[in-house]
Motif scaffolding. Sequence first.
Motif, mmCIF file in Angstrom:
data_model
loop_
_atom_site.group_PDB
_atom_site.id
_atom_site.type_symbol
_atom_site.label_atom_id
_atom_site.label_comp_id
_atom_site.label_asym_id
_atom_site.label_seq_id
_atom_site.Cartn_x
_atom_site.Cartn_y
_atom_site.Cartn_z
ATOM 1 N N MET A 138 0.850 -1.170 0.000
ATOM 2 C CA MET A 138 0.000 0.000 0.000
ATOM 3 C C MET A 138 0.899 1.237 0.000
ATOM 4 N N ALA A 139 0.595 2.198 -0.841
ATOM 5 C CA ALA A 139 1.375 3.434 -0.932
ATOM 6 C C ALA A 139 1.109 4.319 0.281
ATOM 7 N N THR A 140 2.139 5.024 0.702
ATOM 8 C CA THR A 140 1.973 5.943 1.823
ATOM 9 C C THR A 140 2.031 7.380 1.328
ATOM 10 N N GLN A 141 1.376 8.243 2.052
ATOM 11 C CA GLN A 141 1.353 9.657 1.706
ATOM 12 C C GLN A 141 2.407 10.375 2.537
ATOM 13 N N GLY A 142 3.172 11.264 1.908
ATOM 14 C CA GLY A 142 4.201 12.009 2.614
ATOM 15 C C GLY A 142 3.610 13.039 3.563
ATOM 16 N N VAL A 143 4.333 13.296 4.636
ATOM 17 C CA VAL A 143 3.940 14.285 5.627
ATOM 18 C C VAL A 143 5.132 15.216 5.818
#
Length: 80
Positions: A1-6
């Motif tokens: 699953m791709a993660t979103q940058g923070v």
Amino acid sequence: MATQGVVFDTITVPTTLRNKSTITLINQSDENGATLTIEGQATNISLGAGQTLELSASTGFTLPDIAITGTDFVIDIITS
């Protein structure tokens, strides 16, 4: 699953946040507030000393531009 940058950042000068899905603002100032102006809105939001504000766009959208103004403030920002 791709993660979103923070992204974590601290600002002390007027800034405009653009193309963000979520924003958390934490006013670390002991005395000074900041004013948030949201693109296309007639009213402003005041973020007082010690206050926190979270804004989230709906899935697939970004928030409108948000200008942060004031003097002698320190605001921690978490964005994605």
